[in-house]
Design an enzyme around this catalytic site. Sequence first.
Site, PDB file in Angstrom:
ATOM      1  CG  HIS A  51      74.253  81.827  61.359  1.00 51.79           C
ATOM      2  ND1 HIS A  51      73.426  82.754  60.987  1.00 51.79           N
ATOM      3  CD2 HIS A  51      73.383  80.582  61.603  1.00 51.79           C
ATOM      4  CE1 HIS A  51      72.256  82.304  60.896  1.00 51.79           C
ATOM      5  NE2 HIS A  51      72.242  81.053  60.987  1.00 51.79           N
TER       6      HIS A  51
ATOM      7  NE  ARG B  99      65.788  75.678  62.862  1.00 55.36           N
ATOM      8  CZ  ARG B  99      65.300  74.500  62.986  1.00 55.36           C
ATOM      9  NH1 ARG B  99      64.430  74.199  63.995  1.00 55.36           N
ATOM     10  NH2 ARG B  99      65.563  73.541  62.000  1.00 55.36           N
ATOM     11  CB  THR B 100      67.984  81.397  59.240  1.00 54.65           C
ATOM     12  OG1 THR B 100      68.839  80.570  60.221  1.00 54.65           O
ATOM     13  CG2 THR B 100      68.587  82.595  58.740  1.00 54.65           C
TER      14      THR B 100
ATOM     15  CE  LYS C  26      66.688  76.569  33.722  1.00 55.25           C
ATOM     16  NZ  LYS C  26      66.131  77.981  33.189  1.00 55.25           N
TER      17      LYS C  26
ATOM     18  NE  ARG D 122      71.456  79.703  56.358  1.00 57.38           N
ATOM     19  CZ  ARG D 122      71.049  78.856  57.188  1.00 57.38           C
ATOM     20  NH1 ARG D 122      70.625  77.829  56.859  1.00 57.38           N
ATOM     21  NH2 ARG D 122      71.199  79.546  58.518  1.00 57.38           N
TER      22      ARG D 122
END
Length: 332
Positions: A150, A72-73, A100, A122
Amino acid sequence: MAELKVMREEYLPPKAPPRRHLLSVADLTRDDVERLLGTARSFERSLEREMKKLPTLRGRLVLNLFFESSTRTSSSFELAAKRLSADTMSFKASGSSVDKGESLKDTAITLGAYDPDVIVIRHAEIGAPQLVARWTDAHVVNAGDGKHQHPTQALLDLYTLHEEFGRIDGLHVAIVGDVLHSRVARSNIQALTMMGARVTLVGPPSLIPRGIETLGCETTIDIDAIKAADVVYVLRMQRERMLEGANYVPSLREYAARWGVTPDRLRPGQKVMHPGPMNRGVEIDPVVADAADALIETQVRAGLVTRMAVLYDLLTHGPVAVQNAAEIHEVA
Ligand code: NCD
């Protein structure tokens, strides 16, 4: 000595206005929230038209940096930027040089070289967005940092509540479940109490952080307490953040039996919210999730217009944004 100091001050370049970020609900005042919700509302109207794209952020670059999984975000930030005509670049950690061993700092500096106007990030580590704000020249939006914050989820939830009830002030919201590992709960407690709502946290004692009442909410372990609320906000058991070997609840089955939100635990007409992703049959009964009183899809739609408002607001400096949004709505 004093003369030298004066001279130095004279030679200092004029101070640039501070860059604006959205790292935490604590960055927002009540006025900011009201302005953002107003802008989101005008964007919602603009999306009702056949031509859904606004020219507002043409030529701007929005970089989405997702180091943790998201449906969603990440999709709503990407679409929000596109609806405002910004260029977007989406970076997912898996399949990138992070695999890596590239560090957050090197990744941020590398992608920062493209001069993004906004970085949406995020990350599993608390404070990662603050660091990116320090390392790059972009406006930074926190799309979730560990169990900390959030803020755009809280804004879209406020938007959803306001659309449904016409107000936030005086609403009673019960937040149920794994508050301990939830950035959504932390941001929502702050945002809801700031806007005058009453918040009750409900769940097993092991998943309600001790002392959280200092944020201005109440707590209880009694699931029947949810009946008294206008809205029941259900949280997922966030197993990926639980310490290995720690037993917060005896089993998911036991959790569902004692704290699951089922039809018989709700009052008729009571509204239900969930930030997603849902674990049907654990924290929420599928009948509740699919009922007409669930606002879960409304939340997803609210996510798009709220994130459009956040991008717009950050790039156009505050109160002016509201005026411009109206103008753009008229001309576009
Ligand atoms: C939440 C998150 O990532 O914090 N989901 C979301 O943003 N829609 C909640 C969760 O993962 O349970």
